[in-house]
Scaffold this motif. Structure first.
Motif, PDB file in Angstrom:
ATOM      1  N   TYR A 104      -0.146  12.979  -2.514  1.00 37.62           N
ATOM      2  CA  TYR A 104      -0.150  13.858  -3.682  1.00 37.62           C
ATOM      3  C   TYR A 104      -1.491  14.578  -3.808  1.00 37.62           C
ATOM      4  CZ  TYR A 104      -0.456  15.578  -8.407  1.00 37.62           C
ATOM      5  OH  TYR A 104      -0.657  16.401  -9.481  1.00 37.62           O
ATOM      6  N   LEU A 105      -2.588  13.852  -3.685  1.00 38.44           N
ATOM      7  CA  LEU A 105      -3.916  14.464  -3.794  1.00 38.44           C
ATOM      8  C   LEU A 105      -4.112  15.546  -2.735  1.00 38.44           C
ATOM      9  CD1 LEU A 105      -6.107  11.296  -4.389  1.00 38.44           C
ATOM     10  CD2 LEU A 105      -5.616  13.105  -6.049  1.00 38.44           C
ATOM     11  N   ILE A 106      -3.719  15.234  -1.514  1.00 36.63           N
ATOM     12  CA  ILE A 106      -3.878  16.189  -0.417  1.00 36.63           C
ATOM     13  C   ILE A 106      -3.009  17.424  -0.663  1.00 36.63           C
ATOM     14  CG2 ILE A 106      -3.408  16.557   2.038  1.00 36.63           C
ATOM     15  CD1 ILE A 106      -4.299  13.635   2.482  1.00 36.63           C
ATOM     16  N   THR A 107      -1.775  17.206  -1.086  1.00 36.91           N
ATOM     17  CA  THR A 107      -0.866  18.325  -1.342  1.00 36.91           C
ATOM     18  C   THR A 107      -1.368  19.177  -2.497  1.00 36.91           C
ATOM     19  OG1 THR A 107       0.993  17.020  -0.514  1.00 36.91           O
ATOM     20  CG2 THR A 107       1.526  18.932  -1.853  1.00 36.91           C
ATOM     21  N   ASP A 108      -1.891  18.550  -3.533  1.00 36.22           N
ATOM     22  CA  ASP A 108      -2.439  19.289  -4.670  1.00 36.22           C
ATOM     23  C   ASP A 108      -3.592  20.185  -4.226  1.00 36.22           C
ATOM     24  OD1 ASP A 108      -2.596  19.851  -7.523  1.00 36.22           O
ATOM     25  OD2 ASP A 108      -4.426  18.622  -7.535  1.00 36.22           O
ATOM     26  N   THR A 109      -4.456  19.654  -3.394  1.00 35.35           N
ATOM     27  CA  THR A 109      -5.584  20.442  -2.883  1.00 35.35           C
ATOM     28  C   THR A 109      -5.096  21.556  -1.966  1.00 35.35           C
ATOM     29  OG1 THR A 109      -7.004  18.499  -3.041  1.00 35.35           O
ATOM     30  CG2 THR A 109      -7.798  20.321  -1.681  1.00 35.35           C
ATOM     31  N   LEU A 110      -4.080  21.266  -1.189  1.00 37.20           N
ATOM     32  CA  LEU A 110      -3.509  22.289  -0.305  1.00 37.20           C
ATOM     33  C   LEU A 110      -2.911  23.440  -1.116  1.00 37.20           C
ATOM     34  CD1 LEU A 110      -3.020  23.069   2.621  1.00 37.20           C
ATOM     35  CD2 LEU A 110      -0.898  21.771   2.545  1.00 37.20           C
TER      36      LEU A 110
ATOM     37  N   HIS B 220       0.803  -1.224   0.000  1.00 41.16           N
ATOM     38  CA  HIS B 220       0.000   0.000   0.000  1.00 41.16           C
ATOM     39  C   HIS B 220       0.838   1.278   0.000  1.00 41.16           C
ATOM     40  CE1 HIS B 220      -2.947  -3.007   1.387  1.00 41.16           C
ATOM     41  NE2 HIS B 220      -3.752  -2.292   0.627  1.00 41.16           N
ATOM     42  N   GLU B 221       2.137   1.161  -0.175  1.00 41.12           N
ATOM     43  CA  GLU B 221       2.986   2.353  -0.202  1.00 41.12           C
ATOM     44  C   GLU B 221       2.614   3.292  -1.346  1.00 41.12           C
ATOM     45  OE1 GLU B 221       7.078   1.161  -0.161  1.00 41.12           O
ATOM     46  OE2 GLU B 221       6.983   0.530   1.937  1.00 41.12           O
ATOM     47  N   GLY B 222       2.286   2.723  -2.493  1.00 44.90           N
ATOM     48  CA  GLY B 222       1.872   3.533  -3.639  1.00 44.90           C
ATOM     49  C   GLY B 222       0.573   4.272  -3.361  1.00 44.90           C
ATOM     50  N   ASP B 223      -0.351   3.608  -2.671  1.00 44.83           N
ATOM     51  CA  ASP B 223      -1.626   4.237  -2.322  1.00 44.83           C
ATOM     52  C   ASP B 223      -1.403   5.428  -1.383  1.00 44.83           C
ATOM     53  OD1 ASP B 223      -2.984   2.329  -3.827  1.00 44.83           O
ATOM     54  OD2 ASP B 223      -3.244   1.005  -2.094  1.00 44.83           O
ATOM     55  N   LEU B 224      -0.509   5.247  -0.420  1.00 45.47           N
ATOM     56  CA  LEU B 224      -0.206   6.333   0.508  1.00 45.47           C
ATOM     57  C   LEU B 224       0.443   7.499  -0.223  1.00 45.47           C
ATOM     58  CD1 LEU B 224      -0.071   7.534   3.340  1.00 45.47           C
ATOM     59  CD2 LEU B 224       2.069   6.258   3.695  1.00 45.47           C
ATOM     60  N   LYS B 225       1.339   7.198  -1.118  1.00 46.26           N
ATOM     61  CA  LYS B 225       2.002   8.245  -1.910  1.00 46.26           C
ATOM     62  C   LYS B 225       0.979   9.008  -2.755  1.00 46.26           C
ATOM     63  CE  LYS B 225       5.704   8.836  -5.282  1.00 46.26           C
ATOM     64  NZ  LYS B 225       6.711   8.146  -6.104  1.00 46.26           N
ATOM     65  N   ASP B 226       0.047   8.281  -3.381  1.00 44.40           N
ATOM     66  CA  ASP B 226      -1.008   8.915  -4.183  1.00 44.40           C
ATOM     67  C   ASP B 226      -1.893   9.815  -3.325  1.00 44.40           C
ATOM     68  OD1 ASP B 226      -0.064   7.621  -6.431  1.00 44.40           O
ATOM     69  OD2 ASP B 226      -1.632   6.072  -6.417  1.00 44.40           O
ATOM     70  N   LEU B 227      -2.234   9.342  -2.129  1.00 45.77           N
ATOM     71  CA  LEU B 227      -3.064  10.133  -1.231  1.00 45.77           C
ATOM     72  C   LEU B 227      -2.344  11.410  -0.810  1.00 45.77           C
ATOM     73  CD1 LEU B 227      -5.597  10.589   0.440  1.00 45.77           C
ATOM     74  CD2 LEU B 227      -4.590   9.131   2.228  1.00 45.77           C
TER      75      LEU B 227
END
Length: 114
Positions: free
Chosen positions: A71-77, A62-69
């Motif tokens: 990214y999504l959070i940072t993009d929104t920030l 699940h490391e890739g899933d955490l990395k994707d999450l």
């Protein structure tokens, strides 16, 4: 907190943000002073979720899933930081354009899965 729970909280908060941005764009009589408090509240929530992701431990699968999450959070920030900055400078037009671009990007991801 587990990865799936943080993702669901992000998804819920981001959906609320998208709905708010769509209304903001459609409203003719709106000012930066009216939208800024809401943007700041959402920013606080997004920052909290980013902090939660730094505390998560996941297995290798699940490391890739955490990395994707993250990214999504940072993009929104970054979006929220831009919008608040535009409001601070009373640049409503630029704020609207940034919101439109973000919404368009999200729609493309939903349609094309990219």
């Amino acid at each position: 907190m587990e990865l799936a729970k943080v993702y669901e909280q992000y998804r819920s908060l981001n959906n609320q943000l998208q709905t708010y941005l769509e209304k903001f764009i459609a409203t003719k009589e709106v000012t930066c002073d009216q939208i800024k408090p809401t943007l700041e509240d959402v920013q606080d929530g997004i920052e909290h979720l980013l902090n939660c992701t730094s505390e998560l431990t996941v297995d290798e699968a699940h490391e890739g899933d955490l990395k994707d999450l993250k990214y999504l959070i940072t993009d929104t920030l970054f979006l929220l930081m831009d919008l608040i900055n535009f409001c601070n400078h009373n640049e409503l037009g630029r704020c609207q354009m940034r919101a439109i671009n973000y919404l368009g990007k999200r729609k493309r991801v939903e349609v094309f899965g990219q």
